[in-house]
Design an enzyme around this catalytic site. Structure first.
Site, short mmCIF file in Angstrom:
data_model
loop_
_atom_site.label_atom_id
_atom_site.label_comp_id
_atom_site.label_asym_id
_atom_site.label_seq_id
_atom_site.Cartn_x
_atom_site.Cartn_y
_atom_site.Cartn_z
N SER A 10 0.83 -1.21 0.00
CA SER A 10 0.00 0.00 0.00
C SER A 10 0.87 1.26 0.00
O SER A 10 0.57 2.22 -0.72
CB SER A 10 -0.94 -0.01 1.20
OG SER A 10 -0.25 -0.32 2.38
N SER A 135 0.86 9.57 7.94
CA SER A 135 0.65 9.44 6.49
C SER A 135 0.07 8.08 6.14
O SER A 135 0.78 7.19 5.63
CB SER A 135 1.98 9.64 5.77
OG SER A 135 2.98 8.81 6.36
N LYS A 188 6.05 4.26 17.61
CA LYS A 188 4.63 4.67 17.61
C LYS A 188 3.75 3.48 17.23
O LYS A 188 2.61 3.36 17.68
CB LYS A 188 4.41 5.86 16.66
CG LYS A 188 4.69 5.62 15.17
CD LYS A 188 3.47 5.13 14.43
CE LYS A 188 3.74 4.89 12.96
NZ LYS A 188 2.59 4.29 12.26
#
Ligand SMILES: NC(=O)c1ccc[n+]([C@@H]2O[C@H](COP(=O)([O-])OP(=O)(O)OC[C@H]3O[C@@H](n4cnc5c(N)ncnc54)[C@H](O)[C@@H]3O)[C@@H](O)[C@H]2O)c1
Ligand SMILES: O=P(O)(O)OC[C@H](O)CO
Length: 330
Positions: A10, A135, A188
């Site tokens: 992706s 993003s 994260k």
């Protein structure tokens, strides 16, 4: 500008489309012939159903044709494949080619970040940079306003990446703090697993806010101990990416965490997500870095307990809530 994008998942697809639409001549490589042949036939990214690939963009499973004669190489494979991919491309990498890692993860054995792996394999003289920040590919391909940071120890490389990627929907800042960017990017995902577990357990927005707040504290403590800058961790690659990953419906890490919180075993949760869940592959390395730099990472520790020691997520939360009393500013 001629660009080779290595990795047709992706993120590789999203960035290949973005760069092609920015006027670059893009060649996109996937490691499985059948995947590329399927994408050539359908004209769409198999990891982003309905997202059409520009006809002018070349799709290939032949690595050399994706690498030779390119000004920029974008490494967009899962972090667990970065080393093997770097070994594959090494014979083709040309002297002044710029390499941009867009993967997020820490290598379990070496504790190296993605740029660290690239330099380890390709040499310290390799012109390596990183692009990271809040993003999600699903929003980038829709042209939704997105802001990221391009980092490199060589500011000229960071500025090259800024010029290549930036457009009216994709704003790029520059930085020389590669360590801070990559530690933020990798950890994260581990905190986002905890955020997802919280969602799966039915906990609330207060709990999510606490996990994000204490999570960036853990990430920042480690990043700064490793030489990262506070501005980076309070910026796009730190706080920004943590917020989006802990809260977005697009996040694979949050989704997998939620399934685990609902009772699935980690492997079953990852299988159900059908895409890479990078937090699982970086969790142990994050903990090892905490020990190496003597930084306490209680949330990351509990995520490891749930992932690898069968601790019930509810008990993991209880352990965090019942830790010794502390001052927030100590
Ligand atoms: N998807 C996003 O929104 C997004 C955004 C920013 C960063 N990233 C990062 O990009 C990296 C790539 O992830 P993705 O989201 O594109 O993954 P994905 O799950 O969408 O697709 C994974 C791709 O990797 C390929 N792959 C699997 N094993 C491989 C190997 N050994 N060698 C080469 N290719 C292999 C698969 O065929 C598949 O095409 C990850 O580190 C991720 O954290 C993703
Ligand atoms: O889907 P995730 O959780 O891998 O997150 C994707 C990107 O890293 C978000 O910035």
């Amino acid at each position: 500008m001629k660009v080779g994008v290595i990795g047709a998942g992706s993120w590789g697809c999203a960035l290949a489309i973005l760069l092609q639409n920015n006027g670059c001549q893009v060649s996109l490589w996937g490691h499985r012939r059948e995947q590329i042949e399927k994408m050539q036939a359908s004209g769409e990214c198999d990891k982003l159903p309905g997202v059409m690939l520009p006809k002018e963009m070349s799709l290939t499973w032949d690595l050399s044709s994706c690498l030779l004669g390119k000004d920029l190489l974008v490494l967009a494979v899962p972090s667990t494949a970065t080393r093997e991919t770097a070994e594959k491309i090494k014979p083709y990498v040309e002297k002044n080619q710029i390499l941009c890692s867009v993967s997020k993860g820490i290598e379990e054995d070496s504790l190296l970040t993605q740029c660290g792996i690239l330099e380890d394999v390709l040499g310290k003289d390799a012109k390596v940079g990183v692009l990271s920040g809040p993003s999600h590919a699903e929003e980038v391909v829709k042209g939704l306003p997105t802001v990221v940071v391009a980092g490199s120890r060589d500011i000229a490389v960071a500025e090259f990446l800024q010029n290549a990627f930036m457009n009216e929907n994709f704003r790029v800042y520059t930085s020389t703090d590669v360590t801070g960017i990559e530690i933020g990017a990798s950890l994260k995902n581990v905190i986002a697993l905890a955020a997802g577990m919280s969602d799966g357990l039915g906990y609330g927005d207060n709990t999510k806010a606490a996990l994000i707040t204490r999570g960036i504290k853990e990430i920042s403590s480690l990043a700064l101990a490793m030489g990262g800058l506070p501005q980076t961790l309070s910026g796009l690659a730190g706080t920004g990416d943590l917020i989006v990953t802990c809260s977005s419906r697009h996040s694979r890490n949050r989704k997998a965490g939620m399934l685990i919180g609902q009772g699935l075993r980690p492997k079953d949760a990852m299988d159900q997500v059908h895409m890479v869940v990078e937090g699982v592959y970086s969790a142990k390395a994050a903990l090892a870095l905490g020990k190496k730099y003597q930084v306490s990472l209680p949330i990351i520790e509990q995520v490891n307990e749930v992932l690898f020691h069968d601790v019930d997520p509810r008990l993991a939360v209880r352990s965090l809530m019942e830790r010794d009393k502390k001052s927030e500013i100590a």
